[in-house]
Design a protein around this motif. Structure first.
Motif, mmCIF file in Angstrom:
data_model
loop_
_atom_site.group_PDB
_atom_site.id
_atom_site.type_symbol
_atom_site.label_atom_id
_atom_site.label_comp_id
_atom_site.label_asym_id
_atom_site.label_seq_id
_atom_site.Cartn_x
_atom_site.Cartn_y
_atom_site.Cartn_z
ATOM 1 N N GLU A 192 0.888 -1.187 0.000
ATOM 2 C CA GLU A 192 0.000 0.000 0.000
ATOM 3 C C GLU A 192 0.914 1.222 0.000
ATOM 4 O O GLU A 192 1.768 1.348 0.871
ATOM 5 N N GLU A 207 1.709 5.407 -0.102
ATOM 6 C CA GLU A 207 1.341 6.817 0.011
ATOM 7 C C GLU A 207 2.366 7.626 -0.775
ATOM 8 O O GLU A 207 3.547 7.279 -0.788
ATOM 9 N N MET A 261 -7.138 7.160 -2.978
ATOM 10 C CA MET A 261 -7.785 8.169 -2.121
ATOM 11 C C MET A 261 -6.883 9.351 -1.805
ATOM 12 O O MET A 261 -5.657 9.231 -1.838
ATOM 13 N N GLU A 304 -5.089 11.275 0.760
ATOM 14 C CA GLU A 304 -4.673 10.930 2.129
ATOM 15 C C GLU A 304 -4.661 12.177 3.005
ATOM 16 O O GLU A 304 -5.080 13.247 2.595
ATOM 17 N N GLU A 348 -3.083 8.016 -1.797
ATOM 18 C CA GLU A 348 -2.731 6.629 -1.467
ATOM 19 C C GLU A 348 -3.354 5.699 -2.502
ATOM 20 O O GLU A 348 -4.476 5.929 -2.955
ATOM 21 N N HIS A 369 3.024 0.478 3.412
ATOM 22 C CA HIS A 369 2.529 -0.523 4.350
ATOM 23 C C HIS A 369 2.400 -1.844 3.613
ATOM 24 O O HIS A 369 1.760 -1.909 2.564
HETATM 25 MG MG MG Z 1 -2.543 5.670 4.479
#
Ligand code: MG
Ligand code: GLU
Length: 434
Positions: free
Chosen positions: A125, A127, A171, A173, A180, A229
């Motif tokens: 994931e 950012e 989205m 963030e 993100e 992440h």
């Molecule tokens: Mg995030």
């Protein structure tokens, strides 16, 4: 104007950079086996340019052998260039993988995991910040912040899908101009490949639209961090999830418990591989929603390893999974996932008991409470993390003496390059690199 398409054969390196050489696309087929020549010392090129002291100097030769499943082709605007690249493995001239090939480091870990009857599924994931978008304070999760990125999200989603990256969510963030993106999970090696591919696809799309996508861990010392992440879970060799046991602590099976505890105990040393910039350690502090202690937390976004929620009761068996939060994009995804696999594997082999689970903020605990839960603060600097990695005989064995030594030399040199600069200047330098 006549044009001829090229394919860049690339490697993801210690500096978290994608480097390689391009060949005319029409010659690519005949280069499938031997790719392009490569120089060992290239792995000592830091993210900032200068080359760390190299044991190979100007000597020796390797080659980059393309991995066919990792080809990306971006033809975003008809008038613009086609960007085509493929990831590769670094091979010795005798056709065996080079000991400092980072993809091989991960592959070796996954093979060792298979010998224990296990496989890993993962998804990165990301950012990142889009430079060139107006920053407004109301932006977190805001539809207007989504609108302000203009065509980026749509073109990015299409480019991801076209190149097998299986888009999941996008989205705005928390940080102004921070976004993100998530992808569907995949077998671990493919997940790491895809993380590398995704970053380049994002950079390319942004570039075409007059923006800049940056994955730097921290834009400025006071900015919101850009985390990477890593979501992961384990299956048996038939692909059946093995993470859940109703009677286990927080529903953890003994296998998952030992794997997570292996990661947890190795966290201080792992940080050297997963948070590989000096400024990474400005992000890994309490109350930044990143990670700052050696803890496995139940549904806690400040835990270094988070046990994620299961949204539909009754699906624990298939849905239970974990998230490693102490990583950023200064690190090659191969080192991040490879580090997690080898640390988890160590926990399995040691038959470790389940990690002490935290449900409260370690920063608010007394020293005794932290000691009772075996919580250590994550390293405060890259230098400290490197000392932990240096002292870790298990990770040294996993990496091999040569890669372990070379990694320490490279990153200590980077630390020296950054030392004269204040945090804001360091952030500015990393912004140019990632
Ligand atoms: Mg995030
Ligand atoms: N930006 C946070 C980080 O640096 C993560 C925020 C979140 O998605 O929970 O990791």
């Amino acid at each position: 104007m006549r044009r001829e398409e090229l394919v860049m054969i690339c490697t993801s390196d210690i500096a978290g950079q994608l480097r390689g050489k391009a060949v005319p696309a029409r010659d690519f087929e005949k280069r499938r086996g031997t790719g392009v020549g490569w120089t060992p010392t290239n792995i000592m090129i830091t993210a900032h340019g200068p080359i760390a002291p190299s044991p190979w100097g100007s000597r020796e030769d390797l080659y980059l052998r393309p991995v066919p499943t990792t080809a990306v082709r971006l033809s975003i605007a008809p008038e613009g260039p086609v960007e085509s690249f493929v990831l590769s493995k670094i091979m010795r001239l005798d056709g065996t993988p080079w000991e400092c090939c980072l993809r091989s480091f991960l592959e070796r870990g996954l093979t060792a995991l298979e010998a224990e009857g296990l496989r890993m599924i993962a998804s990165f994931e990301h950012e990142f910040a889009l430079q060139g978008i107006e920053e407004r304070p109301n932006s977190p999760y805001n539809f207007d912040a989504f609108r302000r990125q203009g065509l980026f999200a749509e073109v990015f989603t299409a480019a991801m899908r076209e190149n097998g990256l299986e888009p999941d969510t996008f989205m705005p963030e928390y940080g102004p101009s921070q976004y993100e993106v998530t992808m569907r999970h995949a077998p671990a090696l493919a997940a790491a490949d895809r993380a590398i591919m995704l970053r380049e696809v994002a950079r390319s799309v942004a570039h075409r639209l007059g923006l800049q996508a940056t994955f730097t861990p921290l834009l400025r010392p006071d900015a919101v961090g850009n985390g990477v992440h890593v979501h992961f879970s384990l299956t048996d060799l038939a692909g059946r999830p093995v993470n859940h046991a109703a009677e286990g602590p927080a529903g953890l099976s003994p296998v998952a418990a030992a794997f997570l505890e292996g990661i947890r105990r190795k966290l201080p040393a792992l940080c050297a591989l997963t948070a590989a910039a000096t400024i990474s350690y400005l992000r890994l502090v309490p109350h930044r929603w990143s990670a700052s202690y050696t803890n496995v937390g139940l549904r806690d976004r400040e835990a270094a390893v988070r046990i994620c929620p299961v949204f539909r009761p009754g699906t624990e068996e298939t849905a239970l999974h974990f998230e490693y939060r102490a990583a950023d994009a200064a690190a090659s995804p191969y080192l991040v996932l490879g580090g997690l696999v080898w640390a988890g594997l160590w926990g399995l082999r040691q038959k470790l008991e389940a990690p002490p689970l935290t449900t409260a903020d370690p920063e608010q605990m007394s020293e005794q409470e932290r000691t009772a839960l075996d919580l250590r603060r994550l390293p405060g600097s890259l230098a400290d993390a490197l000392s932990e990695l240096e002292a870790d005989a298990d990770l040294k064995a996993a990496m091999g003496e040569i890669l372990h030594g070379v990694y320490l030399t490279h990153k200590r040199f980077e630390e020296e390059l950054m030392a004269p600069l204040d945090p804001a200047e360091q952030c500015a330098r990393y912004l140019l690199a990632y």
